[in-house]
Design a protein around this motif. Structure first.
Motif, PDB file in Angstrom:
ATOM      1  N   ASN A 126       0.835  -1.196   0.000  1.00  0.00           N
ATOM      2  CA  ASN A 126       0.000   0.000   0.000  1.00  0.00           C
ATOM      3  C   ASN A 126       0.876   1.254   0.000  1.00  0.00           C
TER       4      ASN A 126
ATOM      5  N   ARG B 106       1.613   3.100  -2.429  1.00  0.00           N
ATOM      6  CA  ARG B 106       1.049   4.168  -3.265  1.00  0.00           C
ATOM      7  C   ARG B 106       0.197   5.139  -2.449  1.00  0.00           C
ATOM      8  N   LYS B 107      -0.281   4.697  -1.282  1.00  0.00           N
ATOM      9  CA  LYS B 107      -1.136   5.548  -0.461  1.00  0.00           C
ATOM     10  C   LYS B 107      -0.343   6.440   0.492  1.00  0.00           C
TER      11      LYS B 107
ATOM     12  N   LEU C  27      -1.328  10.102   0.604  1.00  0.00           N
ATOM     13  CA  LEU C  27      -2.590  10.306   1.319  1.00  0.00           C
ATOM     14  C   LEU C  27      -2.353  10.320   2.828  1.00  0.00           C
ATOM     15  N   TYR C  28      -1.548   9.377   3.326  1.00  0.00           N
ATOM     16  CA  TYR C  28      -1.260   9.324   4.760  1.00  0.00           C
ATOM     17  C   TYR C  28      -0.462  10.549   5.202  1.00  0.00           C
TER      18      TYR C  28
ATOM     19  N   TYR D 220      -4.060  -0.304   7.954  1.00  0.00           N
ATOM     20  CA  TYR D 220      -4.300   0.543   6.794  1.00  0.00           C
ATOM     21  C   TYR D 220      -4.497  -0.240   5.503  1.00  0.00           C
TER      22      TYR D 220
ATOM     23  N   THR E 114      -6.822  -2.387   2.926  1.00  0.00           N
ATOM     24  CA  THR E 114      -8.243  -2.514   2.623  1.00  0.00           C
ATOM     25  C   THR E 114      -8.656  -3.971   2.820  1.00  0.00           C
TER      26      THR E 114
END
Length: 159
Positions: A5, A7-8, A11-12, A132, A134
């Motif tokens: 994750n 790539r997120k 966002l974090y 975190y 999904t």
């Protein structure tokens, strides 16, 4: 199978920055209320308490970035925080044949992955924070780990 994750991370980082800004604005609003306006009384402490609680929940949720790789003869697990100085990153690599079992623990919005491996001193339990991920990523991870366990059992039965 590879799962990440990473790539997120932007966002974090954005959520982290927004929470810190929310806290700073709350502190400024608290001092403005106490020094100038004096309208709210004890409720003014909510300007600090609410953002502080949100930041605490964000960090108690665990390390944000989780990476898993089962390609080849080894399993790779990496778990790190987006803020480097907040906690030490975890990175473990071991042969697939040492992998014994896994468990996932879910409580409210906290998720943990416990991996049991054979070692020279007995079984070792490794802990990773997967809050975190999904549900789809979590199901893919469970499927891949179950596949490794199944392959290990077949190899033991063949011998």
């Amino acid at each position: 199978m590879r799962l990440s994750n990473k790539r997120k991370a932007p966002l974090y980082n954005f959520i982290n920055t927004a929470l810190i800004m929310f806290l700073v604005m709350g502190i400024l609003a608290f001092f403005a209320e106490e020094m100038r306006f004096q309208l709210l009384g004890m409720e003014a402490y909510l300007f600090i308490a609410v953002p502080a609680m949100l930041i605490i929940i964000f960090y108690l949720n665990g390390r944000q970035i989780f990476e898993y790789d089962s390609d080849g003869e080894a399993l790779h697990f990496r778990n790190r925080n987006i803020v480097p100085f907040m906690s030490t990153p975890l990175s473990d690599e071991f042969p697939k044949y040492k992998f014994v079992k896994f468990e996932t623990f879910t409580f409210l919005f906290f998720k943990r992955l416990y991996i049991t491996i054979n070692s020279k001193s007995g079984n070792t339990i490794l802990k990773y924070e997967i809050s975190y991920l999904t549900w789809k990523e979590l199901n893919d991870l469970k499927f891949s780990l179950n596949k490794v366990i199944k392959n290990n059992k077949e190899k033991v039965n063949d011998e």
